[in-house]
Design a protein around this motif. Structure first.
Motif, short mmCIF file in Angstrom:
data_model
loop_
_atom_site.label_atom_id
_atom_site.label_comp_id
_atom_site.label_asym_id
_atom_site.label_seq_id
_atom_site.Cartn_x
_atom_site.Cartn_y
_atom_site.Cartn_z
N GLU A 1 0.84 -1.19 0.00
CA GLU A 1 0.00 0.00 0.00
C GLU A 1 0.88 1.25 0.00
OE1 GLU A 1 -2.62 2.49 -0.45
OE2 GLU A 1 -3.43 0.47 -0.18
N ILE A 2 0.72 2.09 -1.01
CA ILE A 2 1.58 3.28 -1.10
C ILE A 2 0.76 4.56 -1.13
CG2 ILE A 2 3.44 2.02 -2.27
CD1 ILE A 2 2.52 3.53 -4.86
N THR A 3 -0.53 4.47 -0.77
CA THR A 3 -1.35 5.68 -0.74
C THR A 3 -0.67 6.71 0.16
OG1 THR A 3 -3.35 4.39 -1.06
CG2 THR A 3 -3.61 6.63 -0.21
N PRO A 4 -0.46 7.92 -0.33
CA PRO A 4 0.26 8.92 0.48
C PRO A 4 -0.42 9.19 1.81
CG PRO A 4 0.07 9.64 -1.80
CD PRO A 4 -0.80 8.43 -1.67
N MET A 5 0.42 9.33 2.82
CA MET A 5 -0.04 9.69 4.16
C MET A 5 -0.27 11.19 4.21
SD MET A 5 2.89 7.51 6.16
CE MET A 5 3.10 5.75 5.87
N PRO A 6 -1.01 11.67 5.20
CA PRO A 6 -1.16 13.13 5.35
C PRO A 6 0.22 13.79 5.50
CG PRO A 6 -2.74 11.98 6.72
CD PRO A 6 -1.80 10.93 6.18
N TYR A 7 0.40 14.88 4.79
CA TYR A 7 1.63 15.67 4.85
C TYR A 7 2.85 14.90 4.33
CZ TYR A 7 -1.72 17.36 8.24
OH TYR A 7 -2.89 17.72 8.85
N GLU A 8 2.58 13.94 3.44
CA GLU A 8 3.67 13.14 2.86
C GLU A 8 4.59 14.02 2.03
OE1 GLU A 8 5.07 10.13 3.42
OE2 GLU A 8 3.61 8.86 2.39
N LEU A 9 5.84 13.59 1.95
CA LEU A 9 6.81 14.31 1.15
C LEU A 9 6.69 13.81 -0.30
CD1 LEU A 9 10.51 14.88 2.31
CD2 LEU A 9 9.71 15.19 0.00
N GLN A 10 5.96 14.59 -1.11
CA GLN A 10 5.66 14.19 -2.48
C GLN A 10 6.25 15.16 -3.48
OE1 GLN A 10 1.20 13.56 -1.70
NE2 GLN A 10 1.64 12.25 -3.46
N LEU A 11 6.69 14.61 -4.63
CA LEU A 11 7.23 15.42 -5.71
C LEU A 11 6.56 14.99 -7.01
CD1 LEU A 11 9.76 14.60 -3.64
CD2 LEU A 11 10.96 16.17 -5.12
N GLY A 12 6.68 15.83 -8.01
CA GLY A 12 6.10 15.49 -9.30
C GLY A 12 4.59 15.62 -9.27
N ILE B 1 -2.40 3.12 -12.58
CA ILE B 1 -3.41 3.04 -11.53
C ILE B 1 -4.34 4.24 -11.60
CG2 ILE B 1 -2.01 1.67 -9.96
CD1 ILE B 1 -1.23 4.19 -8.53
N ASP B 2 -5.46 4.11 -10.92
CA ASP B 2 -6.46 5.17 -10.88
C ASP B 2 -5.92 6.35 -10.09
OD1 ASP B 2 -8.62 6.79 -10.70
OD2 ASP B 2 -9.93 5.36 -9.68
N PRO B 3 -5.74 7.51 -10.72
CA PRO B 3 -5.16 8.65 -10.00
C PRO B 3 -6.02 9.15 -8.86
CG PRO B 3 -6.02 9.34 -12.14
CD PRO B 3 -6.08 7.84 -12.11
N HIS B 4 -7.32 8.82 -8.86
CA HIS B 4 -8.19 9.34 -7.81
C HIS B 4 -7.94 8.66 -6.47
CE1 HIS B 4 -10.30 11.71 -10.74
NE2 HIS B 4 -10.52 10.64 -11.48
N ARG B 5 -7.16 7.57 -6.48
CA ARG B 5 -6.82 6.91 -5.22
C ARG B 5 -5.81 7.69 -4.42
NH1 ARG B 5 -4.26 1.61 -6.02
NH2 ARG B 5 -4.35 1.66 -3.76
N HIS B 6 -5.14 8.66 -5.04
CA HIS B 6 -4.00 9.32 -4.39
C HIS B 6 -4.37 10.64 -3.77
CE1 HIS B 6 -1.06 6.43 -5.77
NE2 HIS B 6 -1.84 6.33 -6.83
N THR B 7 -3.72 10.92 -2.66
CA THR B 7 -3.90 12.19 -1.98
C THR B 7 -2.99 13.23 -2.61
OG1 THR B 7 -4.32 11.00 0.06
CG2 THR B 7 -3.83 13.34 0.26
N SER B 8 -3.51 14.35 -2.97
CA SER B 8 -2.74 15.39 -3.62
C SER B 8 -1.73 16.01 -2.65
CB SER B 8 -3.70 16.46 -4.14
OG SER B 8 -3.06 17.69 -4.28
N LEU B 9 -0.78 16.68 -3.21
CA LEU B 9 0.26 17.35 -2.42
C LEU B 9 -0.35 18.38 -1.48
CD1 LEU B 9 3.37 17.79 -2.11
CD2 LEU B 9 3.14 19.57 -3.83
N PHE B 10 -1.45 18.99 -1.92
CA PHE B 10 -2.08 20.04 -1.13
C PHE B 10 -3.44 19.60 -0.59
CE2 PHE B 10 1.18 22.39 -3.10
CZ PHE B 10 1.43 23.47 -2.27
N ALA B 11 -3.58 18.27 -0.35
CA ALA B 11 -4.85 17.79 0.19
C ALA B 11 -5.09 18.35 1.60
CB ALA B 11 -4.87 16.28 0.24
#
Length: 552
Positions: A365-376, A538-548
């Motif tokens: 499971e790689i769904t981003p956590m809250p306040y995850e360090l995300q790029l791109g 994968i379905d992009p809607h599964r992911h939490t945005s950088l500014f969620a």
């Protein structure tokens, strides 16, 4: 000579150098020969794409060939030679040199942009080591000094013999390389497939193999190397007494062999090996020079010095032969190893192989956590995750590769997780991770847009992994107001312990762990393949945005 993967690489290299793009030959050959479809147009375009060089493959009507921008790679096909690529930089010259070019050209052309710059980091490890270059230049300087000595002493006769012998040695080395399947510029010019295929046929024939361990090309190399040693020693010591009659006798013995090889090519194979013909010409010129020299020489034919010179030549020949027969298996083994390694790379870089092994690996499971360090692009269909440690040299290398992949490309997203360990005896790594996350949280708060935040986070990691030094990093990123990162640190620790991450960096692609059989450096190649992207997207809607989440 039939077209090979190597000749495709050489044509591409010639094209790049013509448009003033400097790339090591070893790099181009490695990329073309390790491609799953080695020698194809796809192998060329994938190599150019990997280097960041804009390119296009066109198919045009032959009558519009003059409208194509020069230079370009033309794909030609004939029943005799099969398919091959050829660099065209002057159309009239090409048509004069190869009258059948327009009939054989398929209308396909590969074009590249001019003056492109290839990232230096990509070429690391492919440049020729300086040692052999220095040795070569020292050898050339020594040879020029020797030639100057002979000119100064007016030994023009021996000077001519020395030049012929070194020319023969160079051709002998080229023949050996050609037989081993290596590529030398001189061989390419003399044995190009469009001009002459006799080199390959004659050099690989059973007749050229005298025994299981000795061939005619070996004898040519040993013979001329012996002449070079004898003449160099004689020139250095100015000791030519008794040498002329001995050399004339040896040169005369070689002549029947040349007659036999020419007859074999003319009457049996009916194909001319130009390299072999040059060797024949050099041997006849040697004899001619020696006959001319003997008319002005007063050296006795039957004398002690002549006998000693003949014995010296024989012992030198045997010594050179012994040395070559020791070196040859080592070179052949190395060439065979490189050939097998490239075959393995072709198998490993096959998209079907990559997909099969990737999708058979552990999926997490790689769904981003809250306040995850995300790029791109956090909504891209290809999401990468790198689990890393702060003081990890392989992580630093992986960082540069993945960040180059994200550069000006919104097709991928990247999440960074650290192996934070609250029970570690050494707090140094934990302190570095916490400081990095503090800075990242501050950047997210202060950035005015997604793009600015992503760029800032990328620069933050880039600065850290360039030095991996806490003191230097704090100079570039001074302490900021404390941010609440405890929850994220705990989540990182819980995640990597839950999945028993064993080493860093560990890369995940849409949840699948990258198998250890694949190099991180090859990821850009795999992730440009449309078949791979289509099957693992994968379905992009599964992911939490950088500014969620706006607050930290």
């Amino acid at each position: 000579m039939k077209n090979t993967y190597l000749s495709v690489a050489d044509e591409l290299l010639l094209l790049l150098r013509t448009v003033k793009i400097s790339v090591p030959a070893k790099f181009i050959r490695h990329k073309i020969l390790s491609h799953p479809q080695a020698g194809s147009a796809l192998s060329i375009t994938d190599t150019l794409d990997e280097m960041g060089i804009a390119n296009a493959v066109l198919e045009v009507d032959k009558q519009f060939i003059t409208d194509l921008p020069l230079p370009f790679l033309a794909y030609i096909h004939s029943e005799k030679d099969g398919g091959m690529f050829r660099m065209v930089k002057d159309i009239p010259q090409t048509l004069r040199k190869t009258p059948a070019f327009l009939q054989e050209w398929t209308g396909q052309a590969v074009l590249v942009e001019e003056n492109a710059v290839v990232p230096p980091a990509m070429l690391e490890g492919f440049h020729r080591p300086a040692g052999p270059r220095y040795a070569l230049w020292l050898g050339i300087i020594a040879l020029l000094a020797l030639l100057s000595k002979l000119v100064y002493e007016q030994h023009y006769f021996w000077l001519t013999l020395l030049l012929l012998s070194f020319s023969g040695l160079a051709i002998g080395i080229t023949i050996i390389a050609e037989k081993m399947g290596l590529s030398f510029p001189i061989a390419k010019g003399l044995c190009d497939a469009s001009n002459n295929e006799g080199c390959d046929h004659n050099l690989r024939s059973d007749v050229s193999q005298l025994t299981s361990w000795l061939s005619i090309p070996d004898v040519v190399l040993i013979y001329f190397a012996t002449w070079c040693v004898i003449l160099t020693a004689g020139s250095v010591m100015s000791a030519f007494t008794g040498l002329l009659p001995a050399l004339l006798l040896i040169a005369a013995v070689a002549i029947p062999v040349t007659i036999a090889t020419v007859a074999y090519q003319g009457f049996f194979t009916k194909q001319w090996c130009r390299l072999c013909l040059i060797v024949t010409a050099i041997l006849w010129m040697q004899l001619g020079v020696l006959v001319y020299g003997s008319t002005a020489s007063h050296q006795p034919w039957l004398s002690f010095s002549t006998g000693m010179a003949s014995l010296g030549f024989l012992f030198t020949f045997l010594a050179v032969a012994a040395a070559w027969l020791v070196i040859k298996p080592v070179l052949e083994a190395r060439h065979e190893y490189e050939s097998d390694y490239l075959k393995l790379l072709r198998f490993r870089k096959d998209p079907a192989t990559f997909l099969a092994l990737l999708t058979a690996s552990a999926k997490r499971e790689i769904t981003p956590m809250p306040y995850e360090l995300q790029l791109g692009n956090a909504d891209a269909p290809i999401q990468l995750m790198m689990i890393c440690a702060p003081f990890c040299a392989p992580c630093a290398r992986a960082h540069h590769i993945l960040h180059a992949l994200l550069e000006n490309n919104d097709a991928y997203g990247l999440t960074i997780r650290f192996t934070y360990n609250s029970h570690a005896a050494d707090e140094k790594a934990n302190q570095a991770i916490e400081y990095l996350l503090q800075q990242a949280a501050y950047l997210r708060q202060s950035a005015g847009s997604k793009e600015a935040a992503s760029a800032g986070l990328r620069q933050l990691l880039h600065e850290w992994y360039n030095h991996m030094d806490a003191d230097k990093f704090k100079q570039a990123y001074p302490p900021v107001a404390l941010q609440n990162t405890e929850a994220l640190l705990g989540a990182h620790e819980s995640w990597w312990k839950r999945y028993s991450i064993r080493y860093t960096p560990t890369i995940h692609i849409n949840g699948w762990e990258l198998p250890d059989k694949f190099n991180i450096a090859d990821l850009p190649y795999y992730l440009r393949n449309s078949d791979i992207i289509e099957k693992i997207a994968i379905d992009p809607h599964r992911h939490t945005s950088l500014f969620a989440n706006k607050q930290v």
